[in-house]
Design a protein around this motif. Structure first.
Motif, PDB file in Angstrom:
ATOM      1  N   LEU A  41       0.839  -1.202   0.000  1.00  0.00           N
ATOM      2  CA  LEU A  41       0.000   0.000   0.000  1.00  0.00           C
ATOM      3  C   LEU A  41       0.872   1.250   0.000  1.00  0.00           C
ATOM      4  CD1 LEU A  41      -2.811  -0.979   2.554  1.00  0.00           C
ATOM      5  CD2 LEU A  41      -2.979  -0.888   0.057  1.00  0.00           C
ATOM      6  N   LEU A  59      -1.158   4.122  -2.026  1.00  0.00           N
ATOM      7  CA  LEU A  59      -2.610   3.936  -1.969  1.00  0.00           C
ATOM      8  C   LEU A  59      -3.209   4.179  -0.587  1.00  0.00           C
ATOM      9  CD1 LEU A  59      -2.874   0.613  -4.043  1.00  0.00           C
ATOM     10  CD2 LEU A  59      -3.263   2.950  -4.857  1.00  0.00           C
ATOM     11  N   THR A  78      -7.397   3.955   0.906  1.00  0.00           N
ATOM     12  CA  THR A  78      -7.671   2.537   1.137  1.00  0.00           C
ATOM     13  C   THR A  78      -8.646   2.355   2.294  1.00  0.00           C
ATOM     14  OG1 THR A  78      -5.546   1.814   0.282  1.00  0.00           O
ATOM     15  CG2 THR A  78      -6.625   0.345   1.847  1.00  0.00           C
ATOM     16  N   LYS A 124     -17.005  -0.561  -2.241  1.00  0.00           N
ATOM     17  CA  LYS A 124     -16.489  -0.246  -3.580  1.00  0.00           C
ATOM     18  C   LYS A 124     -17.580   0.316  -4.481  1.00  0.00           C
ATOM     19  CE  LYS A 124     -12.978  -0.375  -6.499  1.00  0.00           C
ATOM     20  NZ  LYS A 124     -11.617   0.127  -6.215  1.00  0.00           N
ATOM     21  N   ILE A 129      -9.674   2.244  -2.664  1.00  0.00           N
ATOM     22  CA  ILE A 129      -9.024   0.941  -2.799  1.00  0.00           C
ATOM     23  C   ILE A 129      -9.548   0.098  -1.637  1.00  0.00           C
ATOM     24  CG2 ILE A 129      -6.826  -0.287  -2.705  1.00  0.00           C
ATOM     25  CD1 ILE A 129      -7.193   1.359  -5.250  1.00  0.00           C
ATOM     26  N   LYS A 145     -14.101  -4.873  -8.192  1.00  0.00           N
ATOM     27  CA  LYS A 145     -12.718  -4.404  -8.267  1.00  0.00           C
ATOM     28  C   LYS A 145     -12.152  -4.219  -6.856  1.00  0.00           C
ATOM     29  CE  LYS A 145     -13.439  -4.030 -12.750  1.00  0.00           C
ATOM     30  NZ  LYS A 145     -14.830  -4.549 -12.772  1.00  0.00           N
ATOM     31  N   THR A 170      -9.633  -6.340  -3.652  1.00  0.00           N
ATOM     32  CA  THR A 170      -8.554  -7.303  -3.460  1.00  0.00           C
ATOM     33  C   THR A 170      -8.834  -8.113  -2.200  1.00  0.00           C
ATOM     34  OG1 THR A 170      -6.962  -5.868  -4.546  1.00  0.00           O
ATOM     35  CG2 THR A 170      -6.067  -7.568  -3.061  1.00  0.00           C
ATOM     36  N   PHE A 219      -3.033  -5.577  -5.982  1.00  0.00           N
ATOM     37  CA  PHE A 219      -3.477  -4.199  -5.712  1.00  0.00           C
ATOM     38  C   PHE A 219      -3.332  -3.315  -6.954  1.00  0.00           C
ATOM     39  CE2 PHE A 219      -3.232  -5.405  -1.245  1.00  0.00           C
ATOM     40  CZ  PHE A 219      -4.348  -4.745  -0.732  1.00  0.00           C
ATOM     41  N   ARG A 220      -2.325  -3.617  -7.766  1.00  0.00           N
ATOM     42  CA  ARG A 220      -2.154  -2.797  -8.962  1.00  0.00           C
ATOM     43  C   ARG A 220      -3.323  -3.008  -9.923  1.00  0.00           C
ATOM     44  NH1 ARG A 220       2.939  -4.281 -11.429  1.00  0.00           N
ATOM     45  NH2 ARG A 220       4.077  -3.048  -9.893  1.00  0.00           N
ATOM     46  N   GLN A 246      -6.278  -3.717  -9.122  1.00  0.00           N
ATOM     47  CA  GLN A 246      -7.422  -2.970  -8.587  1.00  0.00           C
ATOM     48  C   GLN A 246      -7.274  -1.475  -8.858  1.00  0.00           C
ATOM     49  OE1 GLN A 246      -9.876  -1.816  -4.541  1.00  0.00           O
ATOM     50  NE2 GLN A 246      -8.265  -3.347  -4.336  1.00  0.00           N
ATOM     51  N   ALA A 247      -6.064  -0.958  -8.578  1.00  0.00           N
ATOM     52  CA  ALA A 247      -5.839   0.482  -8.763  1.00  0.00           C
ATOM     53  C   ALA A 247      -6.073   0.891 -10.211  1.00  0.00           C
ATOM     54  CB  ALA A 247      -4.419   0.843  -8.319  1.00  0.00           C
TER      55      ALA A 247
END
Lengths: 185, 363, 261
Positions: free
Chosen positions: C36, C41, C45, C81, C88, C115, C117, C196-197, C199-200
């Motif tokens: 993170l 992020l 988050t 979300k 995030i 989307k 994690t 995480f990427r 998702q980002a």
């Protein structure tokens, strides 16, 4: 002043639709209205009914056990709701599909050969409109002019059926008025 | 805005949208399916989101997540679905999240049937789920009132940071009546900013933790007392009821009913009035907080009291509590999805006045 | 003055955890926090904690958090979300929470392609409640509710969640990693970073299953537990990337001792 009616028939006869049109017309006239359908598994192809109340005052019970009018579009509906009708109430019988008459003599029976008339007009699906017209013709529950507007509005997406449905409606109204006039004579 | 003829379920859904609820999570169950169906097409029009969850259990937990971000959010269901949501509602109450819940009650127990009922009165007002919490419960008797109460429910939920439940029977879900949405509607409470919401932490406020876990008993007790203070405030500030009938003088019979059953009672009251019988009716609009005092006051001038419900006798227990004196009551119910008719109420009143009705004593 | 070379990630709170000595939760909390931080992020988050040993994760991660009901973290994450797509959102769940009571929520969350994690900690046992059999408990493994060892005739075989979720058609990033050696932990961090990427970038649902130990309930010293994991769990729970949103499914393969993936 309250008008109420139970409209009943097979699923697919357009019973709920004419009930809605009636309630909608009442609302357009500034009256208080309610429309209450029967619902449940029996809606699919079985019998269906709805109760419409049109009143000058806020509608109390939307559930009407002793209706002032009953429209029976098929035999099971006649058998089910004739006993509930108030004495002096109007019983509209779709004689095209129901060969037996009313059992009671303390009510006013209006014979409506709805399917025959609709067939004659080349609009077999318009039987419900004939029946609705007959009810309005006898009881003046709502104004014909407003009702016509509502029919136009209801079928706005299918302009080709507007005129034939209004024609069916008027044949019903005519029949209802003749019945009312005949009673006065 | 002009009046529209709307089905109750659709009016409830539209009222939510107009109250600024742009998120709905739900799972199909009869007789309220028109609510999610309507919102599945309506919410995208306002940039909102509709999710058909995999279960009621998931729905209520999606609400928990969404409400934690500070957004207005709603779900709707019917009796068995509300039972499945119960656990999540307790968490939401514990975490002090504002959500609006709609229960279009159907007859039970178990799967029961799909027709109208008021059999979830206890569930709504007394024992919704584990833990010591309350939901503010509103019971409309018409489609217009359902729409109005839904909008109020969002304000009340935000103000109290508590679940607010709107309970209707199947009639409220399925019936069509004219509805008007007020364009100039203002919040009914002064709403505090949602500084507690989890919106990403830039260290400009305390870290937001949306949580109902308090392992330290002293801390949990403080939390419980904080919740109690909210419920006490609801009892002081939010009681709603309506009275119908003669304003003065002795009543032959006082009817107590809520929801659409009160509509039936009103028709009976009017017809009995024409017969020269003095009948009044109290209609609780909030089931929690319950209008104990109003009922006690009205009962003081009534010779007989008749409670009518679509249950085996649930609200009647609160009426007993309201009267305090163990005074006998009369009771009329229909069950299983059968409805009470005005004629039944009229007959019952005659039975009462002629001494033919059996009384119910409490305790 | 010497420059510190090993510091607490900003995304971890400056507190002691309640985890048992030798528990691998500490490793994975740190790896998530490092990712993170490195992806920048943290400020947007929101985490979702489960019920289980990591129920108090909201005290250990220094970001906004929701504590979910048992098994419902993917539903809670969905709610967050959908309400705020700019956030995030991750859930951190154990095997009882995710693979038993929460099976429906994880499957449908993945299938909708939320989307978010999911960090799935698989230590083959219920920790907090005292070592009962989990859906991921190995055949023959002793637990307090299978004291003669897991009997596959009665309890079936352990559920391979990464494989199961990978069968869904919806695009996703699904991987399994482990933390039983430093090398494996480095690989685990890389999997988390990719998750995480994705998702980002708004690409897809992502889940990383992390093989973990539970020395307390397994009844062995931490170092021995690491070896037990390698000997017993690795053959059954192969490590690797099972699915990516780009290339469909990939056959898993073990990471190599020299670090080549």
């Amino acid at each position: 002043m309250q008008k109420d009616i139970i409209l009943a028939g097979f699923g697919g006869q357009g019973i709920l639709l004419i009930g809605k049109m009636l309630a909608y017309t009442g609302m357009q006239e500034g009256k208080e209205v309610s429309w209450l359908p029967s619902y449940g598994p029996e809606m699919r192809g079985g019998t269906c009914n709805c109760t419409v109340v049109i009143s000058d005052r806020p509608v109390g019970s939307p559930v009407i056990q002793r209706p002032r009018a009953v429209l029976a579009m098929n035999l099971p509906s006649l058998e089910k709701f004739e006993p509930d009708l108030r004495p002096g109430g109007h019983l509209f019988i779709n004689t095209s599909l129901i060969s037996q008459g009313a059992q009671r003599d303390d009510i006013e029976v209006v014979d409506v050969p709805a399917n025959d008339i609709a067939q004659e007009l080349g609009n077999p699906r318009g039987a419900n409109m004939v029946a609705l017209g007959a009810y309005v013709g006898v009881t003046d529950a709502v104004s014909v002019e407003q009702l016509e507007n509502v029919v136009r509005h209801t079928f706005a997406a299918k302009p080709s059926v507007i005129d034939v449905n209004i024609e069916a409606l008027h044949r019903g109204i005519e029949l209802g008025r003749q019945h009312a006039a005949g009673k006065e004579d | 805005m002009a009046k529209k003829l709307m089905k109750g379920s659709e009016a409830i859904a539209e009222a939510a949208v107009q109250a600024g609820c742009h998120l709905f999570f739900g799972y199909p169950i009869t007789p309220q399916n028109e609510i999610p169906e309507y919102l599945s097409s309506r919410l995208p029009q306002v940039g909102g989101t509709f999710v058909q969850a995999e279960s009621e259990v998931a729905s209520i937990n999606m609400l928990y997540g969404a409400a934690g971000t500070g957004e207005r959010v709603m779900t709707s269901s019917s009796s068995p679905g509300i039972s499945l949501m119960a656990e999540g509602i307790s968490y939401i109450a514990g975490a002090e999240l504002p959500v609006v819940l709609v229960n279009i009650m159907r007859a039970g127990p178990g799967l029961g049937g799909i027709l109208p009922s008021q059999s979830d009165y206890f569930q709504t007002t007394k024992g919704l789920a584990h833990g010591d919490f309350r939901v503010l419960a509103l019971a409309p008797w018409s489609i217009q009132e359902a729409a109005d109460l839904i909008q109020d429910a969002f304000d009340l939920a935000d103000y109290y940071r508590n679940p607010v439940m709107v309970v209707g029977d199947g009639l409220i879900g399925q019936m069509m009546e004219p509805v008007e949405f007020r364009e100039d509607r203002r919040p009914i409470k002064e709403l505090p900013p949602k500084t507690w919401a989890s919106t990403g932490w830039k260290k400009d406020r305390p870290k937001a933790i949306i949580n109902s876990l308090f392992l330290d008993p002293e801390e949990l007790e403080r939390h419980n007392f904080k919740l109690k203070a909210k419920y006490d405030e609801m009892e002081r500030e939010e009681i709603r009821f309506a009275y119908y009938g003669p304003e003065e003088g002795e009543l032959d019979v006082l009817i107590i009913a809520y929801g659409t059953v009160a509509r039936v009672g009103l028709t009976a009251l009017e017809e009995l009035g024409e017969q020269g019988i003095r009948v009044g009716m109290i209609r609780p609009i909030t089931l929690f907080p319950f209008p104990y005092e109003a009922i006690r006051n009205a009962a003081d001038r009534a010779k007989h009291i008749l409670v009518t419900e679509l249950s085996t006798g649930q609200m009647i227990e609160d009426v007993h509590l309201a009267l305090r004196d163990g005074r006998p009551l009369h009771f009329h119910c229909r069950l299983g999805g059968m409805l009470i008719s005005p004629e039944e109420v009229i007959d019952k009143v005659h039975e009462i006045l002629e001494g033919r009705s059996e009384e119910i004593r409490h305790g | 003055m010497a420059e510190p070379v090993f510091i607490r990630p900003e995304s971890l709170s400056d507190v002691s955890t309640h985890y048992c000595p030798g528990c691998t939760h500490g490793i994975f909390h740190r790896l998530v926090a490092e990712v993170l931080d490195e992806l920048g992020l943290r400020e947007r988050t929101v985490g979702v904690a489960p019920v289980g040993c990591s129920v108090l994760a909201y005290n250990y991660f220094d970001c906004d958090f929701h504590e979910a009901a048992h098994g419902r973290a993917p539903a809670v994450a969905t709610g967050i979300k959908r309400a705020r797509p700019d956030l995030i959102v991750f859930s951190y769940q154990g095997d009882g929470d995710l693979a038993s009571i929460g099976m429906a929520e994880i499957v449908h969350c993945a299938n909708r392609g939320e989307k978010v994690t999911v960090v799935f900690i698989n230590n083959a046992i219920y920790g907090m409640t005292g070592g009962q059999m989990a859906p991921t408990t190995m055949p023959g493994q002793v637990a307090t509710t299978c004291q003669m060892g897991r009997d596959v005739e009665l309890a079936g075989y352990p559920i391979r969640m990464a494989e199961l979720i990978s069968t869904l058609k919806t695009p996703a990033f699904i991987a399994r990693a482990s933390g039983h050696t430093p090398l494996h932990a480095v690989n685990a961090k890389e999997m988390l970073r990719r998750a995480f990427r994705y998702q980002a970038e708004g690409r897809c649902f992502s889940m990383v299953e992390l093989l973990s130990t539970c020395p307390t309930n397994w009844g062995m010293p931490p170092a021995e537990a690491m070896k037990w994991l390698e000997k017993n769990m690795l053959p059954y729970y192969p490590l690797g990337v099972f699915k990516t949103p780009d290339g469909g499914d990939r056959a898993p393969h073990p990471i190599q001792p020299d670090g080549r993936d």
